[in-house]
Scaffold this motif. Structure first.
Motif, short mmCIF file in Angstrom:
data_model
loop_
_atom_site.label_atom_id
_atom_site.label_comp_id
_atom_site.label_asym_id
_atom_site.label_seq_id
_atom_site.Cartn_x
_atom_site.Cartn_y
_atom_site.Cartn_z
N ASP A 92 0.80 -1.22 0.00
CA ASP A 92 0.00 0.00 0.00
C ASP A 92 0.84 1.28 0.00
N THR A 93 2.19 1.15 -0.12
CA THR A 93 3.02 2.34 -0.26
C THR A 93 2.68 3.01 -1.60
N ASP A 94 2.62 4.35 -1.56
CA ASP A 94 2.36 5.08 -2.81
C ASP A 94 3.49 4.80 -3.80
N PRO A 95 3.18 4.19 -4.95
CA PRO A 95 4.27 3.84 -5.88
C PRO A 95 5.08 5.05 -6.32
N ASP A 96 4.44 6.24 -6.36
CA ASP A 96 5.15 7.42 -6.85
C ASP A 96 6.14 7.98 -5.85
N SER A 97 6.17 7.45 -4.61
CA SER A 97 7.24 7.94 -3.73
C SER A 97 8.20 6.82 -3.34
N LEU A 98 8.30 5.81 -4.18
CA LEU A 98 9.21 4.69 -3.89
C LEU A 98 10.65 5.16 -3.71
N VAL A 99 11.08 6.11 -4.59
CA VAL A 99 12.48 6.54 -4.56
C VAL A 99 12.85 7.08 -3.18
N LEU A 100 11.87 7.76 -2.54
CA LEU A 100 12.13 8.28 -1.20
C LEU A 100 11.93 7.20 -0.14
N ALA A 101 10.85 6.44 -0.33
CA ALA A 101 10.45 5.50 0.71
C ALA A 101 11.48 4.39 0.90
N LEU A 102 12.12 3.97 -0.19
CA LEU A 102 13.09 2.87 -0.07
C LEU A 102 14.20 3.18 0.91
N PRO A 103 14.96 4.28 0.70
CA PRO A 103 16.01 4.55 1.70
C PRO A 103 15.43 4.92 3.06
N TYR A 104 14.28 5.63 3.08
CA TYR A 104 13.73 6.11 4.34
C TYR A 104 13.29 4.95 5.21
N LEU A 105 12.54 4.03 4.64
CA LEU A 105 12.00 2.93 5.43
C LEU A 105 13.02 1.84 5.72
N THR A 106 14.17 1.86 5.00
CA THR A 106 15.23 0.90 5.34
C THR A 106 16.27 1.54 6.25
N GLY A 107 15.92 2.72 6.81
CA GLY A 107 16.77 3.30 7.85
C GLY A 107 17.89 4.19 7.34
N HIS A 108 17.70 4.85 6.20
CA HIS A 108 18.72 5.78 5.72
C HIS A 108 18.09 7.14 5.42
N PRO A 109 17.69 7.86 6.49
CA PRO A 109 16.95 9.11 6.26
C PRO A 109 17.74 10.14 5.45
N TRP A 110 19.07 10.16 5.59
CA TRP A 110 19.85 11.17 4.86
C TRP A 110 19.83 10.90 3.37
N LEU A 111 19.90 9.62 3.04
CA LEU A 111 19.81 9.26 1.62
C LEU A 111 18.43 9.64 1.09
N ALA A 112 17.42 9.44 1.95
CA ALA A 112 16.06 9.80 1.54
C ALA A 112 15.96 11.30 1.31
N LEU A 113 16.66 12.06 2.16
CA LEU A 113 16.64 13.52 1.99
C LEU A 113 17.28 13.91 0.66
N ILE A 114 18.39 13.23 0.34
CA ILE A 114 19.05 13.52 -0.94
C ILE A 114 18.12 13.18 -2.10
N ALA A 115 17.42 12.04 -1.95
CA ALA A 115 16.48 11.65 -3.00
C ALA A 115 15.38 12.70 -3.14
#
Lengths: 911, 76
Positions: free
Chosen positions: A312-335
Motif C-alpha cells: 500500500d506504499t504510494d508507488p510514486d514515492s518509492l524513490v524516497l520510501a526505499l532509503p527512508y524505510l530501510t533506515g537511511h533518512p539522509w539518503l532519503a533527503l538527498i532523493a
C-alpha cells in the motif's frame, strides 16, 4: 524529520541554485562562458526529465514493468531525425526571431493573432495538470519524509501543505529567473545554467539511489531479478506470459516524440535559449545518452520497492520510501532534493515559457488593439511587459496548485503527464505541416488545432473531472445523457484502448484530417502565401520583404521599437543593420521593405511575432497587393530559384570540363613542340658528325699527296666523330627503350651507393686530370644500400661528373661528389664551380637535347641526352633528381634514393 | 550536395530501424532471462545505446559540414 525543517532545507537548496543563476547573469566571465557550451545546452534539454521521471517513472515501472520506457525512446527517435527536422525548426525560428511555440505557429500562418492566442490557451490549459504533477510530487515527497506521515499531505489544512509553499517559492523563483529584464532574443542564461546544474544533480542522485538499492539492499542485479522472478506478477512481465505490448506502447512513443519539440519548455530550452546552432549537433546524441543513463536504474528501484515495501506504499514515492524505510533518512533527503530539482527546473522553465506566450501572444496584442488605452503612444513599455509576465506566471502556478488540490488525488503522476502530452501533441501537425507543406493554410491549422483540442477536452480533461467527482461517474460509464456512442473513453464505440491511446488516436486523427482537408479546400491569402514560402523554402528574407512592399519612416519605427527594446539597444541594433547594408543610419529617413522587416523582427524578439506585426503595422504604409500579383511574383521567385540552381550546377560542371580540356590542350601543345624540337635536333646532331666523317673521308680518298701526319690527324677526327655518333645512337636507343616500356626493368639487387660513387670517380679521374679540374670525394655513410641496378646508377653518376668537368673552368675548376644519409633517403650530390644554371633553366635541363647557352655561339658539349636519361633512370628507381645552386657558385646536382630497410639489408648481408 | 543527401538517407534509415526495433511487435519477441537479467531489459538498453552511437557517428562526422551550412546564422 519535521515538515518545517524539510521545507527550510528545500528553500535553502533553491536559493543556492538561484545564487548560481545570479552569478551567471552578473557575468563573471568564466561563468557566463558556460552558456556557450554544448554540454550545458544538452543538460538544459534534460529539463524534459521532470519529477515524472524521477518519481513517476519508478511508480509506473513498479506497476507495469517496462512501460515507462517509450517516454524516453520517443525523443531518442526524434533526435535521430534531428539533423533534418530539429535543425530546420531551429533555423527558421532563429531567422524569424521566434520566442515561443505559439509564435512559431502564428508567424507561419499569417497575420491574424487569433491562432497564436489559441495555441497559447491550449498550452496553458494542457500544461496546468503537468505543473500540478510537479507540485503533487513535491507534496508526496514531503509527506513521505515528514515524521507525521501523510497527515500533512494534500488532505491536511492548506497552510500546512508543503506543496503550497513549494508553489509560492517556485513562482518567485520563476519570476526572478524568467522575467527579470527584457532582452531581445529572450535569452535567460542564468536559468539555463541553473537547469543544467539541476540536471546533473538529478542524474547523480537517481544513480546513487539505484546503486544503493542494487548493491546495498540486494546482492547486485542477479539477486534482485532472481527474487523478482519469484513474485508472480513481476515475473510475468519478463517471462513472456503477460499481455504483449501493443497500441499503448506505440502511442506513448508517438506522444513523447511529439512532446520533445511541442512542449513549451522544451521549445524554450532547445530553440529560444539556443545560442549556437552547432550545439544541436552534440546534443543530438548526448541528450538521448542522458535519457538512457537516468533510466538505467528505474526498473531495479521499482522492483526493489515492490519486493521490500508493503503493497500500500504510494508507488510514486518509492524513490524516497526505499532509503527512508530501510533506515537511511539522509539518503532519503538527498532523493527528495533530486525530485525537487526535477520538479523545480520543470516548473520554472515551463512557467517562463508559458508566461512569454501569454504576454506576447494573448495579452499584448489585445491591449495594443484597444485604442482607448493608448499603449502605442506610451514611451516605455518594458516595465508593463515584465509585470504582465509576472502576473501570468503567478496565475499559471495558482491554476496548477488548485488543480492539484482539487483533482489529482486519484491519479498517478504518469497519467497526469500523459494528459498534457496529448494536449501539446495537437501542435505537431501545424508545426511539421507548416515547415514542410507549402499549401498549409491558416484556416487549416486553426481547424485542426481546435478540433484536436476539443476532442482532448472531451476524452481526457472532462473525464478527469468526472473521476475526481466534479462530474458524476455516470458521464464516463454511459456517456452524456446516456448516449453510449459518446462515452468519453469509448468514443464512437472504439473499445480496447486505454484512455490516453484512445484520446491520442481520435484527437490526432481529427486534427490532421481537418488540417489537411481545410488547407486543400481553402485558398491562401497573399500574405499567407508569402510567409509559407519564407518557411518552407527558407527563402532569403530580403526577397520576402520585397513581396510585402512595406515602407515607413525610420524615426517612426525607431520610436515604436525603443519603447519595448530600450532606446540604446534599438539604436545600436539599427546602426549595425544599416552598416551591413551600406546605408548611413543618421540620414536615411525612408525605411524600405527590408528595413521594416528588420524592425519587425527586432520587436518580435521581445514581444513575439503577433504583437510585433500589430505594432509595425500601425506605422507602415502597405501597398495592397492583389492575389494574382503575389502569385506571379512567388511563382517567378521559385522558378527563378530552381532555374538558378540548375544553371549553377550546369555551369559548375562545364567549368570543370573546360579546365580539364584546357590542361589537356596545353599538354598536347608542349608535346608537339617537343616532338618538333626532337626531330630538328636529332637531324642536326646526327648530320654534324656524319658530315665531318664524310668530308674527311673524301679528302683522304681524293687527295693523294697528304702527309702521314695529316692523314693520321684526319683519321683520328673520323674515328672521334664515329665514336660520337655511336654514343649518340646508343643514348637515343637507351632513351627510347626507357620511354617505350615506361619502366625499364631495373635489376632489383642490393646496390651500395658508396661503391657506385667510388667506381664512378675512378672512371672519370683521367678525364678530370686531362682537363685539370680538381675532384674530391666525400662518403659520409657506408654501406649505403639501395635497391636497384648498379650499372645504371654508375651511368647516372658518371654523367653528372662528366657534366661537372665540362662546365668547370680549367685550372681553377673544382668538382665535389658527396654521399650522405637524409632520414630514410641517401643523397648523392655532385657540385662544381662553373657558371651554374639559371633558376629558370633548372627545370628544363632534364629535357631531351636541351643545351643551355646560346646554341649559335657556344660549341655544344654533347648530345643533350645525358641528363634526360639520368632523370629517367632515377625515376625508375623511385628517386628524385634535381639541381640547385646559385649562378656564380656553380651548380649542385642531387639524386635522392630511398634507402633499403636495414632489416632487409641485414638479412641479405647475413646470407 | 551528394554528401548531404547521403547523410539525409542515413538519418532516415536509422530512424526507421529505431522505430521498428523499439516498438511492438518486435519487442514482444524477447522474454526470459540472460545471465539472470531479463532479456527484454538488456534488449532495450542495448538497442537504445546502439541507436545513440549511430547518431553520434553521423552527427559528429557531419559536424564540420553543418558548421559550413550554418554560416547564414552566425552565433550571436
Amino acid at each position: 524529520m519535521s515538515q518545517p525543517v524539510l521545507v527550510a532545507i528545500a528553500v535553502a537548496y533553491l536559493l543556492l541554485l538561484f545564487a548560481i543563476a545570479w552569478a551567471v547573469e552578473r557575468g563573471s566571465d568564466r561563468l557566463s562562458r558556460l552558456t556557450g557550451s554544448s554540454v550545458v545546452y544538452t543538460l538544459s534539454l534534460a529539463v524534459y526529465c521532470s519529477s515524472w521521471t524521477f518519481n513517476g517513472g519508478v511508480g509506473k515501472a513498479s506497476q507495469t514493468g517496462l512501460d515507462f520506457l517509450p517516454i524516453y525512446l520517443g525523443p531518442t527517435l526524434v533526435f535521430c531525425l534531428g539533423p533534418l527536422v530539429l535543425r530546420r525548426i531551429l533555423r527558421i525560428s532563429r531567422a524569424n526571431r521566434i520566442t515561443s511555440i505559439a509564435d512559431l505557429i502564428g508567424a507561419r500562418f499569417g497575420k491574424r493573432a487569433s491562432l497564436a492566442a489559441l495555441v497559447t490557451t491550449i498550452a496553458v490549459i494542457g500544461l496546468v495538470p503537468y505543473i500540478a504533477l510537479q507540485l503533487k510530487s513535491i507534496s508526496n515527497g514531503l509527506a513521505a519524509l515528514s515524521s507525521s506521515g501523510s497527515a500533512a499531505g494534500i488532505d491536511g489544512p492548506v497552510l500546512a501543505d508543503g506543496a503550497l509553499w513549494a508553489a509560492i517559492v517556485l513562482t518567485i523563483f520563476a519570476m526572478l529567473f524568467g522575467s527579470r529584464s527584457i532582452r531581445p532574443g529572450e535569452h535567460h542564461p542564468g536559468m539555463v545554467v541553473a537547469v543544467a546544474v539541476e540536471s546533473i544533480l538529478k542524474l547523480i542522485i537517481l544513480t546513487v539511489i539505484g546503486l544503493f538499492v542494487v548493491y546495498w539492499l540486494f546482492d547486485g542485479f542477479g539477486d534482485l531479478f532472481a527474487q523478482a522472478s519469484q513474485v508472480p506478477d513481476i515475473g510475468a512481465v519478463f517471462d513472456g506470459s503477460s499481455q504483449p505490448y501493443g497500441y499503448s506502447w506505440i502511442s506513448m512513443t508517438l506522444l513523447a516524440a511529439l512532446a520533445i519539440f511541442c512542449l513549451p519548455r522544451q521549445f524554450q530550452v532547445m530553440v529560444v535559449e539556443n545560442v549556437d546552432e552547432r550545439h544541436l549537433n552534440r546534443a543530438l546524441w548526448l541528450f538521448p545518452l542522458y535519457l538512457l543513463a537516468i533510466n538505467l536504474f528505474v526498473l531495479p528501484i521499482a522492483i526493489a520497492g515492490r519486493l521490500i515495501l508493503s503493497p500500500d506504499t504510494d508507488p510514486d514515492s518509492l524513490v524516497l520510501a526505499l532509503p527512508y524505510l530501510t533506515g537511511h533518512p539522509w539518503l532519503a533527503l538527498i532523493a527528495f532534493l533530486g525530485g525537487l530539482s526535477a520538479a523545480a527546473s520543470m516548473v520554472v522553465v515551463e512557467a517562463t515559457a508559458l508566461s512569454l506566450m501569454v504576454c506576447n501572444d494573448v495579452v499584448m496584442p489585445a491591449l495594443l488593439r484597444v485604442k482607448r488605452l493608448g499603449l502605442a503612444e506610451k514611451s516605455d513599455l518594458t516595465r508593463l511587459l515584465l509585470w504582465i509576465r509576472r502576473a501570468a506566471m503567478a496565475a499559471i502556478m495558482a491554476l496548477g496548485y488548485l488543480y492539484m488540490r482539487h483533482d489529482s488525488a486519484q491519479f498517478a503522476l504518469v497519467s497526469i503527464g500523459l494528459m498534457s502530452f496529448v494536449a501539446v501533441a495537437q501542435f505537431a501537425p501545424a508545426i511539421l505541416g507548416g515547415i514542410y507543406w507549402r499549401n498549409a493554410t491558416w484556416a487549416g491549422a486553426f481547424a485542426g488545432i481546435s478540433l484536436g483540442f476539443g476532442i482532448w477536452c472531451y476524452t481526457l480533461l472532462l473525464p478527469s473531472f468526472a473521476r475526481s467527482g466534479a462530474l458524476g461517474m455516470e458521464f464516463i460509464a454511459h456517456g452524456p445523457a446516456g448516449i453510449a456512442l459518446l462515452r468519453p473513453y469509448e468514443l464512437f464505440g472504439l473499445r480496447g484502448l486505454d484512455p490516453v491511446t484512445h484520446a491520442t488516436f481520435w484527437s490526432l486523427l481529427a486534427n490532421i484530417g481537418a488540417f489537411v482537408a481545410v488547407s486543400l479546400v481553402g485558398n491562401q491569402r497573399p500574405m499567407e502565401r508569402a510567409r509559407a514560402t519564407m518557411f518552407v523554402d527558407a527563402v532569403d528574407s530580403g526577397e520576402v520583404a520585397q513581396i510585402m512592399r512595406r515602407t515607413a519612416l525610420v524615426p517612426d519605427l525607431m520610436t515604436v521599437t525603443a519603447r519595448f527594446v530600450g532606446r540604446e539597444k534599438a539604436v545600436e541594433a539599427y546602426a549595425n543593420f544599416a552598416r551591413t547594408r551600406g546605408v548611413d543610419p543618421d540620414t536615411t529617413m525612408r525605411a524600405d521593405a527590408e528595413t521594416v522587416l528588420f524592425y519587425e523582427r527586432l520587436l518580435a524578439g521581445v514581444i513575439g511575432a503577433a504583437s510585433a506585426r500589430v505594432l509595425v503595422g500601425a506605422v507602415v504604409e502597405e501597398e495592397p497587393l492583389g492575389m494574382d500579383e503575389v502569385m506571379r511574383i512567388l511563382d517567378e521567385t521559385s522558378k527563378v530559384f530552381e532555374a538558378n540552381r540548375q544553371l549553377q550546377e550546369k555551369s559548375y560542371e562545364l567549368e570543370n570540363a573546360t579546365a580539364e580540356l584546357r590542361a589537356a590542350n596545353a599538354r598536347l601543345k608542349v608535346l608537339d613542340r617537343l616532338k618538333d624540337d626532337f626531330v630538328v635536333t636529332v637531324n642536326h646532331e646526327l648530320r654534324t658528325p656524319l658530315a665531318s666523317i664524310r668530308a674527311f673521308s673524301e679528302i683522304l680518298r681524293d687527295h693523294a699527296g697528304i702527309t702521314d701526319g695529316e692523314r693520321r690527324e684526319f683519321l683520328q677526327i673520323v674515328v672521334n666523330e664515329s665514336e660520337r655518333l655511336t654514343r649518340l645512337i646508343n643514348q637515343l636507343l637507351d632513351l627510347s627503350k626507357i620511354e617505350a616500356n615506361g619502366s625499364m626493368p631495373v635489376a632489383n639487387s642490393k646496390v651500395d651507393l658508396a661503391e657506385v660513387a667510388r667506381e664512378s670517380v675512378a672512371a672519370v679521374r683521367q678525364v678530370f686530370a686531362e682537363n685539370r679540374v680538381g675532384l674530391s670525394l666525400d662518403i659520409a655513410v657506408e654501406p649505403a644500400h639501395v635497391l636497384g641496378d648498379h650499372d645504371r646508377l654508375v651511368q647516372v653518376t658518371i654523367n653528372l661528373l662528366g657534366n661537372a668537368v665540362k662546365f668547370s673552368p680549367p685550372e681553377t675548376g673544382k668538382a665535389h661528389l658527396s654521399l650522405r644519409r637524409e632520414r630514410e633517403f641517401f643523397e648523392i650530390a655532385v657540385s662544381d664551380n662553373g657558371k651554374g644554371i639559371r633558376a629558370e633553366d633548372r627545370e628544363v635541363v632534364f629535357e631531351r637535347f636541351r643545351q643551355l647557352g646560346d646554341t649559335m655561339t657556344d660549341k655544344p658539349h654533347g648530345a643533350g641526352l645525358g641528363l634526360a636519361i639520368s632523370q629517367r633512370i632515377v625515376a625508375q628507381h623511385g628517386g628524385d633528381i634535381w639541381v640547385e645552386g646559385a649562378e656564380n657558385k656553380g651548380a649542385i646536382f642531387k639524386i635522392r634514393l630511398k634507402a633499403m630497410p636495414s632489416k632487409i639489408s641485414g638479412a641479405k648481408r647475413a646470407r | 550536395m551528394l554528401r548531404k543527401t547521403a547523410r539525409r538517407d542515413r538519418v532516415l534509415a536509422l530512424f526507421g530501424a529505431g522505430v521498428l526495433l523499439l516498438n511492438p511487435p518486435i519487442v514482444n519477441l524477447f522474454s526470459g532471462y540472460v545471465f539472470g537479467v531479463p532479456a527484454l531489459y538488456l534488449y532495450f538498453f542495448g538497442v537504445w545505446a546502439l541507436v545513440i552511437g549511430a547518431v553520434a557517428l553521423i552527427c559528429e562526422r557531419g559536424a564540420g559540414q553543418a558548421a559550413d551550412g550554418g554560416r547564414d546564422t552566425p552565433p550571436q
